[in-house]
Design a protein around this motif. Structure first.
Motif, PDB file in Angstrom:
ATOM      1  N   ALA A 140      32.321  23.925  90.625  1.00  0.00           N
ATOM      2  CA  ALA A 140      33.614  24.577  90.859  1.00  0.00           C
ATOM      3  C   ALA A 140      34.052  25.393  89.645  1.00  0.00           C
ATOM      4  O   ALA A 140      34.713  26.433  89.792  1.00  0.00           O
ATOM      5  CB  ALA A 140      34.681  23.540  91.209  1.00  0.00           C
ATOM      6  N   ASP A 141      33.681  24.963  88.447  1.00  0.00           N
ATOM      7  CA  ASP A 141      34.018  25.715  87.235  1.00  0.00           C
ATOM      8  C   ASP A 141      33.306  27.062  87.226  1.00  0.00           C
ATOM      9  O   ASP A 141      33.882  28.079  86.825  1.00  0.00           O
ATOM     10  CB  ASP A 141      33.637  24.911  85.981  1.00  0.00           C
ATOM     11  N   PHE A 142      32.056  27.073  87.675  1.00  0.00           N
ATOM     12  CA  PHE A 142      31.295  28.319  87.763  1.00  0.00           C
ATOM     13  C   PHE A 142      31.906  29.233  88.812  1.00  0.00           C
ATOM     14  O   PHE A 142      32.037  30.437  88.593  1.00  0.00           O
ATOM     15  CB  PHE A 142      29.828  28.023  88.088  1.00  0.00           C
ATOM     16  N   ALA A 143      32.307  28.669  89.941  1.00  0.00           N
ATOM     17  CA  ALA A 143      32.914  29.465  91.024  1.00  0.00           C
ATOM     18  C   ALA A 143      34.203  30.112  90.550  1.00  0.00           C
ATOM     19  O   ALA A 143      34.468  31.289  90.860  1.00  0.00           O
ATOM     20  CB  ALA A 143      33.165  28.578  92.242  1.00  0.00           C
ATOM     21  N   ALA A 144      35.000  29.381  89.784  1.00  0.00           N
ATOM     22  CA  ALA A 144      36.264  29.938  89.276  1.00  0.00           C
ATOM     23  C   ALA A 144      36.006  31.126  88.356  1.00  0.00           C
ATOM     24  O   ALA A 144      36.722  32.135  88.409  1.00  0.00           O
ATOM     25  CB  ALA A 144      37.052  28.849  88.543  1.00  0.00           C
ATOM     26  N   LEU A 145      34.967  31.045  87.548  1.00  0.00           N
ATOM     27  CA  LEU A 145      34.639  32.154  86.649  1.00  0.00           C
ATOM     28  C   LEU A 145      34.045  33.338  87.412  1.00  0.00           C
ATOM     29  O   LEU A 145      34.360  34.494  87.121  1.00  0.00           O
ATOM     30  CB  LEU A 145      33.676  31.690  85.556  1.00  0.00           C
ATOM     31  N   ARG A 146      33.217  33.056  88.398  1.00  0.00           N
ATOM     32  CA  ARG A 146      32.634  34.139  89.208  1.00  0.00           C
ATOM     33  C   ARG A 146      33.735  34.926  89.916  1.00  0.00           C
ATOM     34  O   ARG A 146      33.612  36.130  90.103  1.00  0.00           O
ATOM     35  CB  ARG A 146      31.641  33.575  90.213  1.00  0.00           C
ATOM     36  N   GLY A 149      34.700  37.766  87.942  1.00  0.00           N
ATOM     37  CA  GLY A 149      33.672  38.750  87.617  1.00  0.00           C
ATOM     38  C   GLY A 149      32.638  38.310  86.604  1.00  0.00           C
ATOM     39  O   GLY A 149      31.792  39.113  86.197  1.00  0.00           O
ATOM     40  N   PHE A 150      32.673  37.068  86.173  1.00  0.00           N
ATOM     41  CA  PHE A 150      31.658  36.565  85.250  1.00  0.00           C
ATOM     42  C   PHE A 150      30.415  36.181  86.040  1.00  0.00           C
ATOM     43  O   PHE A 150      30.519  35.593  87.114  1.00  0.00           O
ATOM     44  CB  PHE A 150      32.167  35.332  84.498  1.00  0.00           C
ATOM     45  N   ASP A 151      29.237  36.500  85.497  1.00  0.00           N
ATOM     46  CA  ASP A 151      28.010  36.030  86.125  1.00  0.00           C
ATOM     47  C   ASP A 151      27.483  34.821  85.347  1.00  0.00           C
ATOM     48  O   ASP A 151      28.083  34.404  84.350  1.00  0.00           O
ATOM     49  CB  ASP A 151      26.973  37.156  86.262  1.00  0.00           C
ATOM     50  N   ASP A 152      26.375  34.262  85.811  1.00  0.00           N
ATOM     51  CA  ASP A 152      25.864  33.045  85.184  1.00  0.00           C
ATOM     52  C   ASP A 152      25.487  33.243  83.718  1.00  0.00           C
ATOM     53  O   ASP A 152      25.625  32.318  82.907  1.00  0.00           O
ATOM     54  CB  ASP A 152      24.671  32.498  85.969  1.00  0.00           C
ATOM     55  N   GLU A 153      25.013  34.433  83.371  1.00  0.00           N
ATOM     56  CA  GLU A 153      24.674  34.692  81.965  1.00  0.00           C
ATOM     57  C   GLU A 153      25.932  34.771  81.106  1.00  0.00           C
ATOM     58  O   GLU A 153      25.937  34.316  79.953  1.00  0.00           O
ATOM     59  CB  GLU A 153      23.826  35.965  81.845  1.00  0.00           C
ATOM     60  N   ASP A 154      26.998  35.352  81.644  1.00  0.00           N
ATOM     61  CA  ASP A 154      28.278  35.376  80.917  1.00  0.00           C
ATOM     62  C   ASP A 154      28.778  33.947  80.702  1.00  0.00           C
ATOM     63  O   ASP A 154      29.290  33.614  79.624  1.00  0.00           O
ATOM     64  CB  ASP A 154      29.346  36.145  81.704  1.00  0.00           C
ATOM     65  N   ILE A 155      28.629  33.120  81.729  1.00  0.00           N
ATOM     66  CA  ILE A 155      29.082  31.729  81.638  1.00  0.00           C
ATOM     67  C   ILE A 155      28.276  30.981  80.570  1.00  0.00           C
ATOM     68  O   ILE A 155      28.827  30.202  79.784  1.00  0.00           O
ATOM     69  CB  ILE A 155      29.002  31.046  83.016  1.00  0.00           C
TER      70      ILE A 155
END
Length: 194
Positions: A140-146, A149-155
């Motif tokens: 869910a933390d990744f989904a909130a960042l996506r 506009g953040f992608d997995d590399e930004d995360i």
């Protein structure tokens, strides 16, 4: 005058050539030598590893994190870790990159009340979770960042910057690293045009 570290600080002239060149380059650009460069030079192999990872995270040209975003992560998480050196030094850099004289103090004290964008707020929410409760990170933390506009590399970058500066904060506190006086005033007033 208070020493810059509890540990021996080598003389610039006695450092290996690669380290001396890097420090002199920074001095030429900044007008002074940030104390971190000399304090960590106490152990050259670790200094080189530290600087290599620092550069890999903060000087990279890929990803959607701006230089200001990266510094904002450092200031917020360093404040949570009570690292005076990193809050003061990176707060100065943040003020300069964002061209906002108040932002570093706001982010250091309470980023939730700072004059930042919703995207930056989401970024700092995640960085603080990595800093303080990384064992609770979930999809869910990744989904909130996506959603911002953040992608997995930004995360990954947000997490890696947070983790790296967790190390930096702890070494600065261990060594009693003192911020340079110059950092306190940088970026607070507009530069005079020459």
């Amino acid at each position: 005058m208070t020493p810059i570290s509890r540990y021996p600080v080598p003389e610039l002239a006695n450092l290996p050539e690669d380290m001396r060149e890097r420090i002199l380059d920074v001095q030429q650009k900044a007008g002074f030598v940030p104390n971190v460069f000399l304090a960590l030079a106490h152990r050259p192999a670790e200094w080189r590893a530290f600087m290599a990872y620092h550069d890999a995270l903060l000087l990279k040209e890929t990803g959607s994190l701006s230089k200001g975003d990266r510094e904002m992560i450092i200031v917020a998480t360093s404040a949570a870790n009570q690292c005076l050196y990193c809050v003061v030094a990176h707060g100065a850099i943040l003020r300069i990159y964002e061209k906002k004289p108040l932002v570093a103090d706001q982010v250091a004290v309470n980023y939730r009340k700072a004059d930042i964008t919703p995207r930056q707020r989401a970024m700092l929410d995640f960085a603080m979770k990595v800093c303080q409760r990384s064992h609770e990170i979930e999809d869910a933390d990744f989904a909130a960042l996506r959603a911002h506009g953040f992608d997995d590399e930004d995360i990954w970058d947000i997490g890696a910057i947070t983790a790296f500066f967790g190390l930096s904060n702890r070494m600065a506190n261990l060594s009693g690293m003192r911020p340079n006086d110059e950092f306190f005033l940088m970026g607070r007033l507009p530069r005079e045009k020459k």
